[in-house]
Design a protein around this motif. Sequence first.
Motif, PDB file in Angstrom:
ATOM      1  N   GLY A  10       0.849  -1.190   0.000  1.00 10.01           N
ATOM      2  CA  GLY A  10       0.000   0.000   0.000  1.00 10.01           C
ATOM      3  C   GLY A  10       0.878   1.231   0.000  1.00 10.01           C
ATOM      4  O   GLY A  10       2.056   1.159   0.361  1.00 10.01           O
ATOM      5  N   SER A  11       0.340   2.365  -0.399  1.00  5.95           N
ATOM      6  CA  SER A  11       1.135   3.596  -0.421  1.00  5.95           C
ATOM      7  C   SER A  11       0.243   4.808  -0.238  1.00  5.95           C
ATOM      8  O   SER A  11      -0.984   4.729  -0.389  1.00  5.95           O
ATOM      9  N   ALA A  12       0.864   5.936   0.086  1.00  2.00           N
ATOM     10  CA  ALA A  12       0.130   7.185   0.278  1.00  2.00           C
ATOM     11  C   ALA A  12       1.055   8.363   0.014  1.00  2.00           C
ATOM     12  O   ALA A  12       2.241   8.333   0.378  1.00  2.00           O
ATOM     13  N   VAL A  13       0.529   9.393  -0.632  1.00  2.00           N
ATOM     14  CA  VAL A  13       1.267  10.635  -0.860  1.00  2.00           C
ATOM     15  C   VAL A  13       0.359  11.814  -0.514  1.00  2.00           C
ATOM     16  O   VAL A  13      -0.865  11.711  -0.611  1.00  2.00           O
ATOM     17  N   PRO A  14       0.928  12.941  -0.124  1.00  2.00           N
ATOM     18  CA  PRO A  14       0.116  14.118   0.201  1.00  2.00           C
ATOM     19  C   PRO A  14      -0.595  14.673  -1.033  1.00  2.00           C
ATOM     20  O   PRO A  14      -0.206  14.405  -2.176  1.00  2.00           O
ATOM     21  N   ASN A  15      -1.614  15.473  -0.793  1.00  2.00           N
ATOM     22  CA  ASN A  15      -2.372  16.081  -1.892  1.00  2.00           C
ATOM     23  C   ASN A  15      -1.663  17.284  -2.502  1.00  2.00           C
ATOM     24  O   ASN A  15      -1.884  17.609  -3.667  1.00  2.00           O
ATOM     25  N   ILE A  16      -0.827  17.962  -1.727  1.00  2.00           N
ATOM     26  CA  ILE A  16      -0.160  19.173  -2.210  1.00  2.00           C
ATOM     27  C   ILE A  16       0.968  18.801  -3.166  1.00  2.00           C
ATOM     28  O   ILE A  16       1.855  18.021  -2.821  1.00  2.00           O
ATOM     29  N   ILE A  45       4.086  17.460  -0.994  1.00  2.00           N
ATOM     30  CA  ILE A  45       4.464  18.057   0.287  1.00  2.00           C
ATOM     31  C   ILE A  45       3.330  17.884   1.286  1.00  2.00           C
ATOM     32  O   ILE A  45       2.165  18.189   0.989  1.00  2.00           O
ATOM     33  N   LEU A  46       3.654  17.420   2.484  1.00  2.07           N
ATOM     34  CA  LEU A  46       2.640  17.194   3.509  1.00  2.07           C
ATOM     35  C   LEU A  46       2.126  18.521   4.070  1.00  2.07           C
ATOM     36  O   LEU A  46       2.902  19.444   4.332  1.00  2.07           O
ATOM     37  N   GLY A  47       0.811  18.622   4.263  1.00  4.86           N
ATOM     38  CA  GLY A  47       0.200  19.824   4.798  1.00  4.86           C
ATOM     39  C   GLY A  47       0.579  20.078   6.245  1.00  4.86           C
ATOM     40  O   GLY A  47       0.979  19.170   6.978  1.00  4.86           O
ATOM     41  N   LYS A  48       0.429  21.333   6.673  1.00  8.00           N
ATOM     42  CA  LYS A  48       0.845  21.751   8.012  1.00  8.00           C
ATOM     43  C   LYS A  48       0.115  20.996   9.115  1.00  8.00           C
ATOM     44  O   LYS A  48       0.676  20.755  10.189  1.00  8.00           O
ATOM     45  N   SER A  49      -1.137  20.644   8.876  1.00  3.93           N
ATOM     46  CA  SER A  49      -1.942  20.017   9.922  1.00  3.93           C
ATOM     47  C   SER A  49      -1.741  18.510  10.013  1.00  3.93           C
ATOM     48  O   SER A  49      -2.330  17.854  10.880  1.00  3.93           O
ATOM     49  N   THR A 153      19.278  21.288  -2.572  1.00  8.82           N
ATOM     50  CA  THR A 153      18.597  20.232  -1.831  1.00  8.82           C
ATOM     51  C   THR A 153      17.070  20.272  -1.944  1.00  8.82           C
ATOM     52  O   THR A 153      16.430  19.235  -2.097  1.00  8.82           O
ATOM     53  N   CYS A 154      16.482  21.461  -1.880  1.00  8.46           N
ATOM     54  CA  CYS A 154      15.016  21.521  -1.789  1.00  8.46           C
ATOM     55  C   CYS A 154      14.319  21.008  -3.043  1.00  8.46           C
ATOM     56  O   CYS A 154      13.178  20.541  -2.972  1.00  8.46           O
ATOM     57  N   ILE A 155      14.997  21.055  -4.189  1.00 10.70           N
ATOM     58  CA  ILE A 155      14.379  20.576  -5.430  1.00 10.70           C
ATOM     59  C   ILE A 155      14.256  19.061  -5.465  1.00 10.70           C
ATOM     60  O   ILE A 155      13.490  18.510  -6.256  1.00 10.70           O
ATOM     61  N   LEU A 156      14.996  18.376  -4.597  1.00  6.18           N
ATOM     62  CA  LEU A 156      15.117  16.924  -4.687  1.00  6.18           C
ATOM     63  C   LEU A 156      14.066  16.150  -3.913  1.00  6.18           C
ATOM     64  O   LEU A 156      13.678  15.051  -4.320  1.00  6.18           O
ATOM     65  N   PHE A 157      13.604  16.713  -2.799  1.00  2.77           N
ATOM     66  CA  PHE A 157      12.885  15.891  -1.832  1.00  2.77           C
ATOM     67  C   PHE A 157      11.385  16.136  -1.818  1.00  2.77           C
ATOM     68  O   PHE A 157      10.912  17.250  -2.011  1.00  2.77           O
ATOM     69  N   GLY A 158      10.653  15.049  -1.580  1.00  2.00           N
ATOM     70  CA  GLY A 158       9.214  15.087  -1.413  1.00  2.00           C
ATOM     71  C   GLY A 158       8.817  14.149  -0.290  1.00  2.00           C
ATOM     72  O   GLY A 158       9.659  13.456   0.296  1.00  2.00           O
ATOM     73  N   ASP A 159       7.530  14.115   0.026  1.00  2.00           N
ATOM     74  CA  ASP A 159       7.028  13.329   1.146  1.00  2.00           C
ATOM     75  C   ASP A 159       6.185  12.147   0.645  1.00  2.00           C
ATOM     76  O   ASP A 159       5.515  12.245  -0.389  1.00  2.00           O
ATOM     77  N   GLN A 280       9.831  11.203 -11.363  1.00  2.00           N
ATOM     78  CA  GLN A 280       9.368  12.461 -11.944  1.00  2.00           C
ATOM     79  C   GLN A 280       8.138  13.012 -11.221  1.00  2.00           C
ATOM     80  O   GLN A 280       7.898  14.213 -11.208  1.00  2.00           O
ATOM     81  N   TYR A 281       7.368  12.132 -10.582  1.00  2.00           N
ATOM     82  CA  TYR A 281       6.129  12.545  -9.927  1.00  2.00           C
ATOM     83  C   TYR A 281       6.299  12.884  -8.444  1.00  2.00           C
ATOM     84  O   TYR A 281       5.518  13.666  -7.906  1.00  2.00           O
ATOM     85  N   TYR A 282       7.301  12.279  -7.801  1.00  2.00           N
ATOM     86  CA  TYR A 282       7.395  12.394  -6.346  1.00  2.00           C
ATOM     87  C   TYR A 282       8.742  12.900  -5.830  1.00  2.00           C
ATOM     88  O   TYR A 282       8.842  13.256  -4.653  1.00  2.00           O
ATOM     89  N   GLY A 283       9.777  12.907  -6.664  1.00  2.00           N
ATOM     90  CA  GLY A 283      11.101  13.257  -6.173  1.00  2.00           C
ATOM     91  C   GLY A 283      11.646  12.176  -5.259  1.00  2.00           C
ATOM     92  O   GLY A 283      11.214  11.018  -5.296  1.00  2.00           O
ATOM     93  N   ASN A 284      12.596  12.552  -4.433  1.00  2.00           N
ATOM     94  CA  ASN A 284      13.237  11.632  -3.498  1.00  2.00           C
ATOM     95  C   ASN A 284      12.424  11.602  -2.206  1.00  2.00           C
ATOM     96  O   ASN A 284      12.429  12.562  -1.441  1.00  2.00           O
ATOM     97  N   THR A 285      11.736  10.514  -1.947  1.00  2.00           N
ATOM     98  CA  THR A 285      10.927  10.380  -0.733  1.00  2.00           C
ATOM     99  C   THR A 285      11.613   9.516   0.316  1.00  2.00           C
ATOM    100  O   THR A 285      10.969   8.966   1.218  1.00  2.00           O
ATOM    101  N   SER A 286      12.926   9.380   0.204  1.00  2.00           N
ATOM    102  CA  SER A 286      13.756   8.678   1.185  1.00  2.00           C
ATOM    103  C   SER A 286      13.262   7.252   1.419  1.00  2.00           C
ATOM    104  O   SER A 286      13.116   6.485   0.479  1.00  2.00           O
ATOM    105  N   ALA A 287      12.968   6.874   2.666  1.00  2.00           N
ATOM    106  CA  ALA A 287      12.583   5.492   2.975  1.00  2.00           C
ATOM    107  C   ALA A 287      11.283   5.072   2.306  1.00  2.00           C
ATOM    108  O   ALA A 287      10.986   3.885   2.181  1.00  2.00           O
ATOM    109  N   ALA A 288      10.498   6.053   1.854  1.00  2.00           N
ATOM    110  CA  ALA A 288       9.219   5.737   1.204  1.00  2.00           C
ATOM    111  C   ALA A 288       9.366   5.406  -0.267  1.00  2.00           C
ATOM    112  O   ALA A 288       8.451   4.817  -0.864  1.00  2.00           O
TER     113      ALA A 288
END
Length: 331
Positions: A10-16, A45-49, A153-159, A280-288
Amino acid sequence: MKGSHILSTGSAVPNISIDNVSLSKTLNTSDEWISTRTGIKQRRILGKSQSITDLAAEASNKALSNGLLQATDIDLIILATSSQHDLFGSASKLQAIIGAKNAIAFDITAACSGFVIALATATQFIETGTYKNVLVVGADILSRWVDWSDRRTCILFGDGAGAAIVQTDTGNKNDILSFQLNTNGLASNHLSIPYRKNYSNTGSIHYSSGRYSYLTMNGKEVYKFAVSQVPESIKKCLEKADICTKDISWLLLHQANQRILETVALKLGIPSHKIISNIQYYGNTSAASIPLALDEAFQSGHICNGDIIVIAGFGAGLTWGTTIIKWNVIE
């Protein structure tokens, strides 16, 4: 020894979603500059809440649903993450959210290699008969640990988050064929989130406090490390499993950089059409990144019964690891 079977994912990504064009409005960069160097077009990117456990729980619940299991069937939860909601760990919170009241839960911190190491850990518990159903989750929200004014760095990573359920195979048949794990702590400074101390004193008491800095990375060194060490790790793992490169159905690497994926495949003589890539859709999501791509490949039907998948993670530590799995449907 018991056999280990990957039941479901299973998987999940933020809406933003933030694309390269949006970043170019605040950074000295462009869509062409980012995409040609990394293969990344957008990142989530994960939302603030929300917290990392929200993403991990969503991925876990999907894996449970796909495997036709209840949360109470899970004996063990292993959460691979380097961006916990709580410095003491987030696996116990995940256990509570999904209602896995019968499971012991703990975190593994190994950055981009985390899911592979967690999968290796889960397999040991399965094969020794200690547990029957293990939920393995890879989740990270490194967008909260990068400097958004630093284009390196900031261009590379996503959640994101991804999950897999590993269970005892009643026929003692192993889906997980071999592992190869490595660490080089002497090079850990090339990719880290360092802790900075502040020294203070109150009367005769001297103490230190501090905080974690932004993520730092020596891109050139990490690239050289990945394209040199990952192919060697894969070769050793193939040798352990007595498998040739021509037998590989799919190559699934940690989604760090499209050029790394292509270079590793080229060094191993694996054709490009066998590379699983969603960077191309998510960037580097590390362990995910690995379980996220694995779940998408399963759900889309790319991975079929009997396919042999080489999976390799690499990143901070420096750590790297390979596992080879054979996808077997339940008979």
